[in-house]
Design a protein around this motif. Structure first.
Motif, PDB file in Angstrom:
ATOM      1  N   MET A   1      41.081  48.430  45.053  1.00  0.00           N
ATOM      2  CA  MET A   1      41.222  47.922  43.697  1.00  0.00           C
ATOM      3  C   MET A   1      40.733  46.476  43.676  1.00  0.00           C
ATOM      4  SD  MET A   1      44.694  47.630  41.398  1.00  0.00           S
ATOM      5  CE  MET A   1      45.316  49.101  42.149  1.00  0.00           C
ATOM      6  N   ASN A   2      39.908  46.150  42.690  1.00  0.00           N
ATOM      7  CA  ASN A   2      39.361  44.805  42.659  1.00  0.00           C
ATOM      8  C   ASN A   2      40.348  43.810  42.051  1.00  0.00           C
ATOM      9  OD1 ASN A   2      39.045  44.608  39.796  1.00  0.00           O
ATOM     10  ND2 ASN A   2      37.101  45.685  39.913  1.00  0.00           N
ATOM     11  N   GLU A   3      40.031  42.531  42.189  1.00  0.00           N
ATOM     12  CA  GLU A   3      40.934  41.464  41.745  1.00  0.00           C
ATOM     13  C   GLU A   3      41.138  41.448  40.229  1.00  0.00           C
ATOM     14  OE1 GLU A   3      42.842  39.472  43.773  1.00  0.00           O
ATOM     15  OE2 GLU A   3      42.054  40.881  45.255  1.00  0.00           O
ATOM     16  N   VAL A   4      40.115  41.804  39.476  1.00  0.00           N
ATOM     17  CA  VAL A   4      40.251  41.829  38.014  1.00  0.00           C
ATOM     18  C   VAL A   4      41.257  42.893  37.604  1.00  0.00           C
ATOM     19  CG1 VAL A   4      39.044  42.331  35.850  1.00  0.00           C
ATOM     20  CG2 VAL A   4      37.981  40.827  37.542  1.00  0.00           C
ATOM     21  N   THR A   5      41.156  44.067  38.198  1.00  0.00           N
ATOM     22  CA  THR A   5      42.089  45.150  37.885  1.00  0.00           C
ATOM     23  C   THR A   5      43.514  44.751  38.249  1.00  0.00           C
ATOM     24  OG1 THR A   5      40.354  46.785  38.234  1.00  0.00           O
ATOM     25  CG2 THR A   5      42.631  47.584  38.305  1.00  0.00           C
ATOM     26  N   LYS A   6      43.687  44.116  39.401  1.00  0.00           N
ATOM     27  CA  LYS A   6      45.017  43.652  39.811  1.00  0.00           C
ATOM     28  C   LYS A   6      45.565  42.623  38.822  1.00  0.00           C
ATOM     29  CE  LYS A   6      44.268  44.203  44.780  1.00  0.00           C
ATOM     30  NZ  LYS A   6      44.059  43.456  46.030  1.00  0.00           N
ATOM     31  N   LEU A   7      44.714  41.728  38.384  1.00  0.00           N
ATOM     32  CA  LEU A   7      45.145  40.705  37.429  1.00  0.00           C
ATOM     33  C   LEU A   7      45.596  41.348  36.116  1.00  0.00           C
ATOM     34  CD1 LEU A   7      45.429  37.736  36.516  1.00  0.00           C
ATOM     35  CD2 LEU A   7      43.022  37.853  35.817  1.00  0.00           C
ATOM     36  N   ILE A   8      44.819  42.283  35.617  1.00  0.00           N
ATOM     37  CA  ILE A   8      45.176  42.951  34.369  1.00  0.00           C
ATOM     38  C   ILE A   8      46.502  43.688  34.534  1.00  0.00           C
ATOM     39  CG2 ILE A   8      44.510  44.753  32.723  1.00  0.00           C
ATOM     40  CD1 ILE A   8      41.564  43.921  33.250  1.00  0.00           C
ATOM     41  N   GLN A   9      46.710  44.319  35.669  1.00  0.00           N
ATOM     42  CA  GLN A   9      47.976  45.025  35.914  1.00  0.00           C
ATOM     43  C   GLN A   9      49.147  44.053  35.944  1.00  0.00           C
ATOM     44  OE1 GLN A   9      47.161  47.217  39.507  1.00  0.00           O
ATOM     45  NE2 GLN A   9      46.464  49.017  38.357  1.00  0.00           N
ATOM     46  N   LEU A 108      40.870  43.903  27.498  1.00  0.00           N
ATOM     47  CA  LEU A 108      40.481  43.375  28.814  1.00  0.00           C
ATOM     48  C   LEU A 108      39.902  44.471  29.699  1.00  0.00           C
ATOM     49  CD1 LEU A 108      43.476  40.968  29.509  1.00  0.00           C
ATOM     50  CD2 LEU A 108      41.118  40.327  28.903  1.00  0.00           C
ATOM     51  N   HIS A 109      40.466  45.674  29.632  1.00  0.00           N
ATOM     52  CA  HIS A 109      39.949  46.793  30.440  1.00  0.00           C
ATOM     53  C   HIS A 109      38.515  47.156  30.047  1.00  0.00           C
ATOM     54  CE1 HIS A 109      43.108  48.014  33.139  1.00  0.00           C
ATOM     55  NE2 HIS A 109      44.000  48.042  32.169  1.00  0.00           N
ATOM     56  N   GLU A 110      38.134  46.902  28.807  1.00  0.00           N
ATOM     57  CA  GLU A 110      36.777  47.215  28.348  1.00  0.00           C
ATOM     58  C   GLU A 110      35.738  46.208  28.845  1.00  0.00           C
ATOM     59  OE1 GLU A 110      37.005  47.297  24.095  1.00  0.00           O
ATOM     60  OE2 GLU A 110      38.293  49.067  24.066  1.00  0.00           O
ATOM     61  N   LYS A 111      36.176  45.037  29.254  1.00  0.00           N
ATOM     62  CA  LYS A 111      35.240  43.985  29.638  1.00  0.00           C
ATOM     63  C   LYS A 111      34.738  44.210  31.060  1.00  0.00           C
ATOM     64  CE  LYS A 111      35.738  39.934  27.338  1.00  0.00           C
ATOM     65  NZ  LYS A 111      34.658  40.333  26.545  1.00  0.00           N
ATOM     66  N   PRO A 112      33.445  44.022  31.278  1.00  0.00           N
ATOM     67  CA  PRO A 112      32.926  44.137  32.645  1.00  0.00           C
ATOM     68  C   PRO A 112      33.409  42.963  33.506  1.00  0.00           C
ATOM     69  CG  PRO A 112      31.177  43.474  31.144  1.00  0.00           C
ATOM     70  CD  PRO A 112      32.394  43.728  30.304  1.00  0.00           C
ATOM     71  N   TYR A 140      41.961  32.006  33.093  1.00  0.00           N
ATOM     72  CA  TYR A 140      42.773  31.858  31.891  1.00  0.00           C
ATOM     73  C   TYR A 140      43.883  32.906  31.856  1.00  0.00           C
ATOM     74  CZ  TYR A 140      43.508  29.933  27.227  1.00  0.00           C
ATOM     75  OH  TYR A 140      44.042  29.285  26.140  1.00  0.00           O
ATOM     76  N   ILE A 141      43.525  34.157  32.151  1.00  0.00           N
ATOM     77  CA  ILE A 141      44.539  35.213  32.177  1.00  0.00           C
ATOM     78  C   ILE A 141      45.526  34.968  33.327  1.00  0.00           C
ATOM     79  CG2 ILE A 141      44.962  37.699  32.460  1.00  0.00           C
ATOM     80  CD1 ILE A 141      43.832  36.834  29.687  1.00  0.00           C
ATOM     81  N   SER A 142      45.031  34.464  34.451  1.00  0.00           N
ATOM     82  CA  SER A 142      45.938  34.115  35.557  1.00  0.00           C
ATOM     83  C   SER A 142      46.976  33.100  35.109  1.00  0.00           C
ATOM     84  CB  SER A 142      45.150  33.545  36.741  1.00  0.00           C
ATOM     85  OG  SER A 142      44.321  34.513  37.311  1.00  0.00           O
TER      86      SER A 142
END
Length: 161
Positions: A1-9, A108-112, A140-142
């Motif tokens: 799982m990539n870092e973006v996916t982890k952040l969104i979760q 956020l999930h839709e964004k590449p 920013y999300i972090s």
């Protein structure tokens, strides 16, 4: 799982905790967490107002080299606090936060992934003074994950007292 996916979760996980607030009494929910501080209701409304601002205004502008401006915090915080104390119910405040965060998470999930890494200027700064990293959607999300957790700790401490 990539870092973006982890952040969104991690950002989405706040909704699990917010859902649990439904079990609180109205009295506790609308009581200030400390003298001179907001109530849980005001904090949840504050989350909702910021999530809406991110979804509708700020994130769509977060592009490589964009020049963005955040409003003064009170421009969003004051109406959020006033709304929470306007007579709206605990259930309504919680529902609005859960739904707004769901919409933001879906967006956020839709964004590449590259959109999360694009750097921009915010309030004339290239580097976030708090994190020391360039302004980006990822950073920013972090900061909002940290912000959510900060308020969660305050509210949990209030509940435990």
């Amino acid at each position: 799982m990539n870092e973006v996916t982890k952040l969104i979760q991690r950002f989405e996980a706040c909704n699990d905790w917010v859902s649990e607030l439904e079990q609180w009494s109205d009295e506790a929910f609308f009581q200030p967490i400390q003298q001179g501080k907001w109530s849980t209701a005001e904090i949840i409304s504050h989350f909702t107002y910021w999530d809406r601002y991110l979804l509708e205004e700020l994130i769509p502008q977060m592009k490589q080299d964009a020049k963005l401006t955040n409003p003064a915090f009170e421009v969003i915080n004051q109406p959020a606090a006033a709304y929470a104390l306007s007579g709206v119910s605990k259930t309504q405040l919680i529902h609005e936060q859960l739904e707004t965060r769901r919409l933001l998470i879906a967006y956020l999930h839709e964004k590449p992934e590259e959109d999360f890494l694009a750097t921009f200027h915010l309030n004339g700064e290239e580097i976030d003074v708090y994190s020391g990293y360039p302004h980006s959607l990822f950073n920013y999300i972090s900061s909002f994950v940290w912000h959510d957790n900060h308020h969660k700790q305050q509210i949990d401490a209030f509940l435990a007292s």
